[in-house]
Design a protein around this motif. Structure first.
Motif, mmCIF file in Angstrom:
data_model
loop_
_atom_site.group_PDB
_atom_site.id
_atom_site.type_symbol
_atom_site.label_atom_id
_atom_site.label_comp_id
_atom_site.label_asym_id
_atom_site.label_seq_id
_atom_site.Cartn_x
_atom_site.Cartn_y
_atom_site.Cartn_z
ATOM 1 N N VAL A 145 1.508 -0.490 -7.477
ATOM 2 C CA VAL A 145 1.231 -1.683 -8.651
ATOM 3 C C VAL A 145 2.407 -1.635 -9.477
ATOM 4 O O VAL A 145 3.223 -2.414 -9.781
ATOM 5 C CB VAL A 145 -0.069 -1.633 -9.284
ATOM 6 C CG1 VAL A 145 0.198 -2.437 -10.465
ATOM 7 C CG2 VAL A 145 -1.081 -1.999 -8.699
ATOM 8 N N LEU A 146 2.839 -0.427 -9.802
ATOM 9 C CA LEU A 146 4.221 -0.120 -10.868
ATOM 10 C C LEU A 146 5.542 -0.590 -10.011
ATOM 11 O O LEU A 146 6.288 -1.161 -10.549
ATOM 12 C CB LEU A 146 4.176 1.265 -11.007
ATOM 13 C CG LEU A 146 2.871 2.004 -11.767
ATOM 14 C CD1 LEU A 146 3.548 3.458 -12.375
ATOM 15 C CD2 LEU A 146 2.735 1.417 -13.154
ATOM 16 N N LEU A 161 -0.676 -7.984 -3.522
ATOM 17 C CA LEU A 161 -2.013 -7.206 -4.109
ATOM 18 C C LEU A 161 -1.600 -5.779 -3.617
ATOM 19 O O LEU A 161 -0.627 -5.358 -2.765
ATOM 20 C CB LEU A 161 -3.199 -7.163 -3.115
ATOM 21 C CG LEU A 161 -4.089 -8.584 -3.704
ATOM 22 C CD1 LEU A 161 -3.957 -9.580 -2.643
ATOM 23 C CD2 LEU A 161 -5.383 -8.030 -3.749
ATOM 24 N N GLY A 162 -1.687 -4.685 -4.895
ATOM 25 C CA GLY A 162 -1.233 -3.508 -4.570
ATOM 26 C C GLY A 162 -2.493 -2.456 -4.424
ATOM 27 O O GLY A 162 -3.885 -2.768 -4.807
ATOM 28 N N ASP A 163 -2.342 -1.247 -3.780
ATOM 29 C CA ASP A 163 -3.580 -0.464 -3.796
ATOM 30 C C ASP A 163 -3.641 0.592 -4.972
ATOM 31 O O ASP A 163 -3.720 -0.109 -6.031
ATOM 32 C CB ASP A 163 -3.947 0.390 -2.219
ATOM 33 C CG ASP A 163 -2.511 1.061 -2.111
ATOM 34 O OD1 ASP A 163 -1.536 1.242 -2.669
ATOM 35 O OD2 ASP A 163 -2.586 2.004 -1.011
ATOM 36 N N LEU A 164 -3.201 1.840 -4.884
ATOM 37 C CA LEU A 164 -3.380 2.705 -6.069
ATOM 38 C C LEU A 164 -2.078 2.654 -6.897
ATOM 39 O O LEU A 164 -0.977 2.051 -6.435
ATOM 40 C CB LEU A 164 -3.463 4.184 -5.521
ATOM 41 C CG LEU A 164 -4.683 4.306 -4.598
ATOM 42 C CD1 LEU A 164 -4.527 5.907 -4.092
ATOM 43 C CD2 LEU A 164 -6.079 4.140 -5.382
ATOM 44 N N GLY A 165 -2.387 3.073 -8.103
ATOM 45 C CA GLY A 165 -1.411 3.110 -9.167
ATOM 46 C C GLY A 165 0.337 2.735 -8.971
ATOM 47 O O GLY A 165 0.574 1.722 -9.264
ATOM 48 N N LEU A 208 1.055 -10.999 -9.331
ATOM 49 C CA LEU A 208 0.510 -9.632 -9.208
ATOM 50 C C LEU A 208 -0.863 -9.878 -9.180
ATOM 51 O O LEU A 208 -1.507 -9.966 -10.562
ATOM 52 C CB LEU A 208 1.244 -8.529 -9.502
ATOM 53 C CG LEU A 208 0.560 -7.194 -9.680
ATOM 54 C CD1 LEU A 208 0.662 -6.753 -8.089
ATOM 55 C CD2 LEU A 208 1.385 -6.120 -10.346
ATOM 56 N N ALA A 209 -2.027 -9.725 -8.317
ATOM 57 C CA ALA A 209 -3.355 -9.769 -8.680
ATOM 58 C C ALA A 209 -3.705 -8.180 -9.028
ATOM 59 O O ALA A 209 -3.328 -7.257 -8.929
ATOM 60 C CB ALA A 209 -4.056 -9.955 -7.378
ATOM 61 N N ARG A 210 -5.036 -8.252 -9.843
ATOM 62 C CA ARG A 210 -5.511 -7.169 -10.127
ATOM 63 C C ARG A 210 -6.752 -7.242 -9.576
ATOM 64 O O ARG A 210 -7.995 -7.677 -10.059
ATOM 65 C CB ARG A 210 -5.913 -7.089 -11.917
ATOM 66 C CG ARG A 210 -4.560 -7.155 -12.652
ATOM 67 C CD ARG A 210 -3.968 -5.969 -12.788
ATOM 68 N NE ARG A 210 -2.770 -5.787 -13.731
ATOM 69 C CZ ARG A 210 -1.794 -4.856 -13.356
ATOM 70 N NH1 ARG A 210 -1.759 -4.128 -12.590
ATOM 71 N NH2 ARG A 210 -0.583 -5.073 -14.191
ATOM 72 N N ALA A 211 -6.750 -6.625 -8.553
ATOM 73 C CA ALA A 211 -8.064 -6.586 -7.622
ATOM 74 C C ALA A 211 -8.218 -5.699 -6.611
ATOM 75 O O ALA A 211 -7.124 -4.883 -6.222
ATOM 76 C CB ALA A 211 -8.064 -7.968 -6.716
ATOM 77 N N PRO A 212 -9.299 -5.190 -6.045
ATOM 78 C CA PRO A 212 -9.636 -4.268 -4.948
ATOM 79 C C PRO A 212 -8.807 -4.640 -3.956
ATOM 80 O O PRO A 212 -8.599 -5.845 -3.424
ATOM 81 C CB PRO A 212 -10.955 -4.157 -4.709
ATOM 82 C CG PRO A 212 -11.627 -5.299 -5.707
ATOM 83 C CD PRO A 212 -10.733 -5.887 -6.553
ATOM 84 N N SER A 232 0.894 -1.263 0.039
ATOM 85 C CA SER A 232 0.031 0.038 0.053
ATOM 86 C C SER A 232 0.861 1.368 0.246
ATOM 87 O O SER A 232 2.171 1.070 0.104
ATOM 88 C CB SER A 232 -0.800 -0.102 1.247
ATOM 89 O OG SER A 232 -1.627 1.002 1.520
ATOM 90 N N HIS A 233 0.389 2.457 -0.390
ATOM 91 C CA HIS A 233 0.863 3.805 -0.114
ATOM 92 C C HIS A 233 1.065 4.006 1.250
ATOM 93 O O HIS A 233 2.009 4.966 1.601
ATOM 94 C CB HIS A 233 0.232 4.746 -0.671
ATOM 95 C CG HIS A 233 0.207 4.754 -2.311
ATOM 96 N ND1 HIS A 233 -0.120 3.795 -3.144
ATOM 97 C CD2 HIS A 233 0.568 5.777 -2.952
ATOM 98 C CE1 HIS A 233 0.170 4.365 -4.281
ATOM 99 N NE2 HIS A 233 0.732 5.448 -4.308
#
Lengths: 258, 227
Positions: free
Chosen positions: A95-96, A88-92, A114-118, A11-12
């Motif tokens: 994930v990058l 899992l990553g949160d905002l942009g 890496l998942a693409r998920a909320p 997360s951020h």
């Protein structure tokens, strides 16, 4: 620790990462879950070094765990025995950052997806699936499927859907249906929902509760079923009656909270 | 004059200076349509890069000739580690991919084009962006096209970089009327029009520094100790 798939939540915010990990851990105690968040200066942001370090540590822990098996990890062939890490990553940019870590460090990339998920929903769904001993691909799919949760719940709760599910009596030999009243004060909150969904996954029958997929912890939680609510448990398939009886019994027992 | 690792180092040091000078401007651009950290983040990142170059310069010369890619790889990993926002992984990937195609002591004009292409490809694939979405891809893309044309005309390394820098500058300005569809600015929708994209502007600064580093040539003193 018995689950062969671990989760890393990026997360951020260090607090958001830690809190989400805590929530997911409560629902899946056998799964190794680590949160990592915050920028290189400790503020909001994501740190490549921190993400890389945590991924390395988690993979080492998995590889050292005899119940996971180094062989499982070492295979890396995408087979059904594969363990590994779902991220899992949160905002942009988090994930990058994860993508950049995997590009920089190919030894990690073999066992990390890496998942693409909320963030929260995906973490909870993946954790509960991993808890049942699922492989990397299955846990990843569980996380990714969480994005469809809201649509699935709306469909299950729309007037048309409830008309067909609650209106029709058990249709012939393969289906089974019973109602049960929620007894524990907090209802189907996170922990009970995780218990039910894990049990349903274990039973292998297609079970619904008030029309939603009972193997989905997210859909169960979204029912918002509190004390006193009457739930309709339905199942199809060979062991439908047994599955319904098991789930009804769990709910009726109040999850140790009555 | 082919470009060598010392050029790459001058490029990076000049970039750090240019970013430091433009820090407030970049941050202001980002405040209008993003989260206001672009200038701060890049400045922190490039200052860290310079610190690592200084450390490396203080070490004994490593065996074997330093390649352009060695310098760019150091930039990539440092930016990724020290820039907390999206620009860290984006620029980091650009330099990483550029480093992969420049593992030689010297690069000629076609190789300069290849470096720019690799950087563009890195930014575009990492950011999943294409041209016209009001991102740094707009500036990188224009730079690559101009560089290809200049190299095709038989231009020198300086010609190629001059064309790339000018095109990136024009492309950054051309992002002003665009509506963002990628990145943080896309949350603003139509309201993102009328503001220059900070990533496109910083890309123009990076490429301007590349040209200036090529023009300046090796300094009489050891360039590795130049601050």
């Amino acid at each position: 620790m018995t689950a062969r798939v671990a989760l890393v939540l990026v997360s951020h915010s260090a607090e958001l990462a830690r809190g989400t990990a805590e929530l997911a851990e409560q629902m899946a105690p056998d799964v190794l879950i680590r949160g990592v968040g915050g920028g290189p200066d400790g503020g909001l942001g994501t740190s490549l070094d921190a993400v890389q370090k945590v991924l390395g540590e988690v993979l080492t822990t998995l590889a050292d765990d005899p119940s996971v098996g180094v062989g499982d990890l070492g295979a890396g062939d995408g087979g059904t025995d594969d363990g590994g890490v779902v991220v899992l990553g949160d905002l942009g940019s988090s994930v990058l950052t994860v993508e950049a870590v995997l590009e920089l460090d190919e030894s990690l990339a073999e066992h990390v997806v890496l998942a693409r998920a909320p963030f929260v929903e995906g973490a909870v769904a993946a954790a509960v699936t991993a808890h049942g001993g699922a492989d990397l691909a299955t846990v990843l799919e569980s996380a990714n499927a969480s994005v469809r949760m809201f649509a699935a719940i709306e469909a299950a709760q729309s007037p048309e859907a409830s008309g067909t599910t609650s209106g029709g009596e058990p249709d012939g030999g393969s289906g089974s249906s019973r109602t049960v009243t929620v007894r524990n004060p907090l209802g189907l909150h996170a922990r009970p929902a995780a218990l039910v969904s894990r049990k349903v996954a274990e039973l292998g029958a297609a079970v619904t509760i008030d029309g939603v997929d009972a193997s989905s912890v997210l859909q169960l939680m979204a029912l918002g079923a509190t004390q006193g609510r009457e739930l309709r448990v339905e199942a199809t398939g060979e062991r439908a009656a047994e599955a319904v009886a098991t789930v009804v019994e769990m709910i009726d027992a109040g999850f140790g909270e009555v | 004059m082919a470009l060598d690792a010392d050029w790459a180092e001058r490029w990076v040091r000049r970039t750090a200076d240019a970013i430091a000078d433009a820090k407030d401007e970049l941050t202001e651009l980002d405040r209008q349509i993003g989260d206001g950290d672009h200038g701060e983040n890049l400045d922190r990142g490039f200052k860290a890069v310079v610190a690592r170059l200084d450390d490396a310069a203080a070490e004994p010369e490593p065996a074997g000739e330093r390649t352009v890619g060695d310098v760019l790889k150091l930039v990539a990993t440092t930016l990724m580690s020290t820039v907390g926002g999206a620009s860290g992984p984006l620029y980091g990937t650009a330099y990483l991919r550029a480093a992969k195609v420049s593992g030689r002591p010297q690069i000629d004009p076609p190789a300069v084009v290849a470096v720019l292409e690799a950087a563009l490809e890195g930014v575009a694939s990492r950011g999943k962006a294409t041209v016209g979405e009001k991102t740094m891809v707009d500036a990188w893309h224009a730079a690559v096209e101009a560089a290809e044309a200049a190299a095709g005309d038989g231009g020198s390394e300086v010609d190629v970089l001059r064309a790339a820098a000018a095109a990136a500058d024009t492309a950054a300005t051309a992002t002003i009327p665009l509506v963002a569809t990628k990145g943080r600015a896309s949350y603003l929708g139509e309201r993102s029009a009328g503001h220059e994209d900070p990533g496109a502007r910083s890309t123009a600064l990076v490429l301007g520094a590349a040209m200036a580093a090529a023009l300046s040539g090796p300094t009489p003193a050891d360039p590795r100790s130049a601050a």
